[in-house]
Scaffold this active site. Structure first.
Site, short mmCIF file in Angstrom:
data_model
loop_
_atom_site.label_atom_id
_atom_site.label_comp_id
_atom_site.label_asym_id
_atom_site.label_seq_id
_atom_site.Cartn_x
_atom_site.Cartn_y
_atom_site.Cartn_z
N GLY A 132 0.78 -1.23 0.00
CA GLY A 132 0.00 0.00 0.00
C GLY A 132 0.81 1.28 0.00
O GLY A 132 0.46 2.25 -0.65
N ASP A 141 0.39 3.70 4.07
CA ASP A 141 -0.53 4.49 3.25
C ASP A 141 -1.64 5.10 4.10
O ASP A 141 -1.96 6.27 3.99
CB ASP A 141 -1.11 3.64 2.10
N ASP A 193 -6.08 2.79 9.75
CA ASP A 193 -7.52 2.52 9.82
C ASP A 193 -7.83 2.04 11.24
O ASP A 193 -7.93 2.84 12.16
CB ASP A 193 -7.82 1.49 8.73
N LYS A 253 -7.79 7.52 9.30
CA LYS A 253 -9.24 7.43 9.55
C LYS A 253 -9.42 7.22 11.05
O LYS A 253 -9.68 6.11 11.50
CB LYS A 253 -9.84 6.23 8.80
N PHE A 264 -14.07 3.94 2.34
CA PHE A 264 -13.06 3.07 1.78
C PHE A 264 -12.50 3.74 0.53
O PHE A 264 -13.23 4.03 -0.41
CB PHE A 264 -13.63 1.69 1.44
N ASP A 312 -5.51 -0.12 -2.46
CA ASP A 312 -6.16 -1.06 -3.38
C ASP A 312 -7.53 -1.50 -2.89
O ASP A 312 -7.87 -1.40 -1.72
CB ASP A 312 -5.31 -2.32 -3.52
N ARG A 314 -4.34 0.54 -7.49
CA ARG A 314 -3.16 1.14 -6.85
C ARG A 314 -2.53 2.20 -7.76
O ARG A 314 -1.86 3.10 -7.30
CB ARG A 314 -2.10 0.07 -6.54
P1 IMP Z 1 -5.45 -1.15 9.88
O1 IMP Z 1 -4.60 -2.30 10.35
O2 IMP Z 1 -6.92 -1.42 10.05
O3 IMP Z 1 -5.06 0.18 10.44
O4 IMP Z 1 -5.32 -1.11 8.33
C1 IMP Z 1 -4.26 -0.62 7.71
C2 IMP Z 1 -4.10 -1.23 6.34
O5 IMP Z 1 -5.34 -1.60 5.75
C3 IMP Z 1 -3.47 -0.18 5.48
O6 IMP Z 1 -2.10 -0.39 5.44
C4 IMP Z 1 -4.16 -0.38 4.15
O7 IMP Z 1 -3.34 -1.19 3.36
C5 IMP Z 1 -5.46 -1.09 4.45
N1 IMP Z 1 -6.61 -0.14 4.40
C6 IMP Z 1 -7.22 0.47 5.42
N2 IMP Z 1 -8.21 1.28 5.01
C7 IMP Z 1 -8.19 1.22 3.66
C8 IMP Z 1 -8.96 1.88 2.63
O8 IMP Z 1 -9.85 2.71 2.84
N3 IMP Z 1 -8.63 1.52 1.35
C9 IMP Z 1 -7.64 0.64 1.03
N4 IMP Z 1 -6.89 0.03 1.96
C10 IMP Z 1 -7.17 0.31 3.27
MG MG Z 2 -3.80 -2.75 1.58
#
Ligand code: IMP
Ligand code: MG
Length: 190
Positions: free
Chosen positions: A60, A115, A118, A146, A167, A174, A180
């Site tokens: 990402g 990137d 979340d 976010k 999203f 992606d 991407r």
């Molecule tokens: P987390 O572990 O939930 O914080 O997610 C982080 C990873 O999930 C990031 O490195 C992204 O690759 C993917 N991700 C989170 N939100 C999105 C989104 O809105 N679009 C695409 N990929 C996302």
């Molecule tokens: Mg990803």
């Protein structure tokens, strides 16, 4: 502004129809470029005179990291680490570290670049993993945040844009490995 991104293979697989998905630009190319330059300038001054090792989270962060490092004006080393947690638009909550860093990061200043933050689970897991190699310092940087989605407490040190609970795809992000290559950040309209 709305644009269509037609990829027959993806549309077949995900929807089994010939209808393309509509994307709406959330953050345009110029706004991203300006923000990345500002972040790079801050990083360059914060780390001036120190070792800097950047570990970006693949895939990402690949586009963001590529642009960011080219605007950082101090010597640095880069490496990447692979994780996986998302399936389609949904976080599985189960973060796996899929590869190891090759750089020796002991006693180094590490900047982890992702990137988007979340739930926070990926970056927290990566920071914990890298900490086990005894770096002298670890900071974190993401283009997008976010905060409303957070499941584990985490505040990044450098952030580009805060966005609502949407999203997003493009500029490295992606949906099932597609999109991407878009030069901007877009939202998929349903
Ligand atoms: P987390 O572990 O939930 O914080 O997610 C982080 C990873 O999930 C990031 O490195 C992204 O690759 C993917 N991700 C989170 N939100 C999105 C989104 O809105 N679009 C695409 N990929 C996302
Ligand atoms: Mg990803």
């Amino acid at each position: 502004m709305t644009m269509e991104y037609l990829d027959p293979a993806q549309v077949d697989k995900r929807k089994n129809t010939s209808v393309s998905e509509k994307l709406e630009i959330l953050i345009g190319e110029r706004d991203i470029a300006q923000k990345v330059k500002e972040m790079a300038a801050k990083i360059s001054s914060d780390y001036a005179g120190r070792h800097l090792s950047i570990v970006f989270i693949s895939n990402g962060a690949i586009i963001f990291a590529a642009d960011l490092i080219r605007s950082i004006e101090i010597p640095l080393r880069i490496d990447s680490i692979r994780t996986s947690s998302y399936s389609g638009e949904f976080s599985t909550g189960n973060v796996k570290i899929m590869s190891q860093v090759k750089l020796d990061i002991k006693d180094r200043n590490i900047l982890v670049v992702d990137d988007i933050i979340d739930t926070g689970r990926t970056i927290v897991q990566v920071v914990a993993h890298l900490s086990s190699f005894a770096p002298s310092d670890i900071k974190t940087c993401a283009l997008l945040d976010k905060p409303s989605r957070r499941e584990v407490p985490f505040v990044p040190d450098y952030i580009g844009f805060e966005i609502p609970d949407l999203f997003v795809v493009g500029y490295g992000l992606d949906l099932d490995e597609y999109y991407r290559n878009l030069p901007h950040i877009a939202v998929i309209k349903t």
